[in-house]
Motif scaffolding. Structure first.
Motif, PDB file in Angstrom:
ATOM      1  N   LEU A   1      60.380  -2.914  54.262  1.00 27.02           N
ATOM      2  CA  LEU A   1      60.126  -1.519  54.649  1.00 27.02           C
ATOM      3  C   LEU A   1      59.045  -0.893  53.779  1.00 27.02           C
ATOM      4  N   ALA A   2      59.074  -1.183  52.483  1.00 30.26           N
ATOM      5  CA  ALA A   2      58.142  -0.500  51.579  1.00 30.26           C
ATOM      6  C   ALA A   2      56.732  -1.057  51.662  1.00 30.26           C
ATOM      7  N   THR A   3      56.587  -2.342  51.983  1.00 32.16           N
ATOM      8  CA  THR A   3      55.240  -2.933  51.959  1.00 32.16           C
ATOM      9  C   THR A   3      54.757  -3.365  53.343  1.00 32.16           C
ATOM     10  N   GLY A   4      55.630  -3.303  54.340  1.00 31.08           N
ATOM     11  CA  GLY A   4      55.229  -3.743  55.673  1.00 31.08           C
ATOM     12  C   GLY A   4      55.138  -5.257  55.815  1.00 31.08           C
ATOM     13  N   ALA A   5      55.578  -5.994  54.794  1.00 32.76           N
ATOM     14  CA  ALA A   5      55.510  -7.464  54.842  1.00 32.76           C
ATOM     15  C   ALA A   5      56.505  -7.994  55.877  1.00 32.76           C
TER      16      ALA A   5
ATOM     17  N   ASN B   1      57.697   6.877  55.099  1.00 31.44           N
ATOM     18  CA  ASN B   1      58.317   5.842  54.249  1.00 31.44           C
ATOM     19  C   ASN B   1      59.761   6.256  53.987  1.00 31.44           C
ATOM     20  N   ASN B   2      60.608   6.004  54.962  1.00 29.78           N
ATOM     21  CA  ASN B   2      61.951   6.604  54.944  1.00 29.78           C
ATOM     22  C   ASN B   2      63.007   5.728  54.284  1.00 29.78           C
ATOM     23  N   THR B   3      62.685   5.228  53.091  1.00 30.39           N
ATOM     24  CA  THR B   3      63.698   4.479  52.357  1.00 30.39           C
ATOM     25  C   THR B   3      64.310   5.383  51.299  1.00 30.39           C
ATOM     26  N   ALA B   4      65.578   5.191  51.022  1.00 31.75           N
ATOM     27  CA  ALA B   4      66.246   5.949  49.971  1.00 31.75           C
ATOM     28  C   ALA B   4      67.111   4.982  49.179  1.00 31.75           C
TER      29      ALA B   4
END
Lengths: 314, 314
Positions: free
Chosen positions: A247-251, B174-177
Motif C-alpha cells: 500500500l505504501a509503495t505501490g509495489a 495514502n490511507n494506511t493507519a
C-alpha cells in the motif's frame, strides 16, 4: 563488439539458460563441461529450457501476460514474427556444441562466460587451464553471485579483459544483467560486454566498481532482513507487513512474497553470515531460529508449495 | 466502537488532514489548538485541504487516475454519489469546531487524536492538562512518528486507553493507519481504534507490540540507506539503481524516486542518528556528506522541483 563465438562454461540452471539465450540471439555457442557425465546431465536441462522458450513464445500469440522481455523487446508481435523467433530458437539449440575439451572450446573464442560452481578452487583451476589455450582476443566474464572478479583476474592471464556479467534466474523473463569490473578491467572490454548483454536481450545494469552482492542484493538483503526481523520479533503478521509495503509503495509484492520466491533456505544461509545469528537473544538469532523451524517443516517457498504463504491451490 | 465526538489536537499538515477526513466521514470533530494564533494559521490549511478534497472528488467523475482510496472504497462511483461525498465534505468542514479550551475540547470526547509537535515536553504538558478535564470514557491516540506511546502513557491518566494511530501524509490517498499499543494498552480499546480507523476510510495495519519506526519505516529506512550507500560510494548511478529495483521487483518506484518524495532533509536527519555518519571514511559518512551537498544546493526532492531527479518540466 563483434563477438561471434561464445563459450559458456558450466551447464547448471543458469548456465543452460545463458547458453540457450545466447544461441537464440544468433551467436555461435559452445558449452564447455568438465566430464562426459556433465554432458549427459546438461542435455535434458537444455531440452527443458528449449521447451519452455517454445511454449512461452507460442503462448505470446494469444496471451499478453505470457510476454517475456528477454524474448523480444517489443510486446506486440505478429504470429509470423513469433514463428520466426521459434525458428531462431530451434536453430540456436541445434547448433549448440557441447565439449569437455579446453582446446576445442578456446579455439577462436571471442567471449567465455564462466558459470561453473561457486567454488574458488574450481574457478581457479578452470581459468588457469583455459588460459593455456585461449587466443589473446578472448574476453572472459564470470556469472558468480558471491565472489568478486578481483579474486580471479590474475588467473585468467588477461585481467584487463576480465569482469563480471551477472544474470538473474529465468533470464528470458528477468532480463537484467549486472556488469561489474574489477580495478584493472579496461573500459574498452567493459563496454563490449555491455553491448553483448544488449545483443542477447538483456538490460545492462552498470556498476562503476566492485561491490559484493552487486546492486540488487545490496538493496534486497537489508530490506528482507528488516522484514524478517519484524516477523521473528512478533511485531506484526507476515500479511500485515506485506500489505503495509504494497500500500505504501505501490509495489506488487511485499517482502515475504519476495522471500517465498527467493527461497527460505537462501534467506537462512544469508542470515547465518551475520555472527549475531547464533545468539537467540538478538533479532538476527530469532530470525535464524524461526526460519530454521519453517525449513525443517518443508516450508521452503513457492517451489515447495508452501513458505510464508500457501501455494498448493495454485 | 461508538465514537461520536473526536478531538484532533494540533493542526499541522497531518492534523488538518486527520480533522477533515474524520469530519468528512461523519464524526463530530473539534480541533484543539494552543493559541488564537494557531487558530489563525490552521484556517487556511483546512480550507486548502477542503479544496483538494473537492477538486479530487470532481476529477474522479471523469478521470479514473484521480481515484483516492481514502475518499471511497469503491472505484466506480456515479456522479450523484460523488456529489453526495462532496456534500459530506462541505458539511463536515462547516461543522468543524476550533478551540483553545481544554475544557471545551474534553467535554464528552470519545476519542482524542494527538497530532501536536514531536516534542516530548509539549506532549507531556498537553496530556497532563487534558487529563484534568477528560471524562473517563475517552480514548487517546498519538500520531507521533518517532516517539513511543509507552513514554507518555502515564501522563494521560488512562494508560489502558492510550495507543498510537499513525497516519501517512495525504491520508485521503495514502490511507494506511499503523496501530500500535504499549504493553498496558487494553485490547478492548485497541480494537475500538481499529474500527475507528476503518470508519474514517483507513486500512488499519496492526502492530502487536511497540516498535520504533512502526512497520513501514522499519522497512524503508534500511532499504533507502542501502541505496544511498551505493550512490554515495559511487558504485552505480541513481538511475541504474532505481532501474535495477524496478525491473527485478516490478515496483513502480526505485529507492531514489521514493527518497525524492520523502525529501532529502528527512533522509539526512535520519542518517545523522547513526554515529558513523560523522566519519567521512564510512559509507554513512559519505552518504551524509553527499546529501548535505544536495540539500545546500536546494535539491530537496519533488516539492523543491529537484532532488535526485529534475521535476521542473512536470
Amino acid at each position: 563488439m563483434d563477438f561471434k563465438k561464445v563459450v559458456v562454461a558450466g551447464s547448471g540452471v543458469l548456465g543452460s539458460q545463458i547458453a540457450l539465450q545466447t544461441a537464440f540471439k544468433g551467436f555461435d555457442v559452445t558449452i564447455w563441461l568438465r566430464s562426459e557425465g556433465s554432458i549427459d546431465r546438461a542435455k535434458p536441462k537444455l531440452e527443458r529450457f528449449k521447451n519452455i522458450y517454445l511454449q512461452t513464445l507460442e503462448a505470446m500469440k494469444t496471451n499478453p501476460q505470457a510476454y517475456c522481455r528477454g524474448l523480444s523487446d517489443k510486446k506486440d508481435l505478429t504470429d509470423d514474427k513469433i514463428d520466426e523467433l521459434k525458428d531462431n530458437l530451434i536453430k540456436g539449440y541445434d547448433n549448440l556444441t557441447l565439449t569437455t575439451s579446453y582446446e576445442e572450446a578456446a579455439k577462436d573464442a571471442d567471449l567465455v562466460i564462466e558459470a561453473i560452481a561457486e567454488d574458488p578452487k574450481q574457478k581457479i583451476a578452470f581459468y588457469t587451464e583455459l588460459a593455456k589455450y585461449l587466443p589473446e582476443k578472448t574476453v572472459i566474464v564470470t556469472n558468480s553471485s558471491t565472489l568478486l572478479p578481483s579474486t580471479f583476474a590474475d588467473y585468467t592471464g588477461r585481467p584487463e579483459k576480465y569482469l563480471a556479467l551477472h544474470f538473474a534466474n529465468d533470464i528470458y523473463r528477468n532480463n537484467t544483467a549486472e556488469i561489474m569490473g574489477h580495478a584493472n578491467t579496461s573500459s574498452e572490454y567493459y563496454n563490449q560486454v555491455v553491448e553483448f548483454a544488449q545483443a542477447i536481450g538483456m538490460v545492462p545494469l552498470k556498476l562503476k566498481k566492485e561491490q559484493p552482492a552487486y546492486i540488487l542484493n545490496s538493496l534486497l538483503v537489508p530490506f528482507l532482513s528488516a522484514a524478517q526481523g519484524l516477523w521473528a520479533d512478533d511485531v506484526a503478521d507476515v500479511e500485515t507487513i506485506d500489505l503495509t509495503w504494497r500500500l505504501a509503495t505501490g509495489a506488487p509484492l511485499g517482502p515475504f512474497q519476495i522471500l517465498d520466491i527467493v527461497g527460505l533456505t537462501t534467506a537462512y544461509n544469508i542470515g547465518l553470515m551475520d555472527p549475531r545469528s547464533s545468539d537467540i537473544n538478538t533479532i538476527q538469532g530469532k530470525v535464524s531460529a524461526a526460519l530454521k523451524k519453517k525449513i525443517d517443516a518443508g516450508e521452503l517457498g513457492v517451489n515447495a508449495g508452501k513458505g510464508f504463504y500457501d501455494y498448493t491451490d495454485e
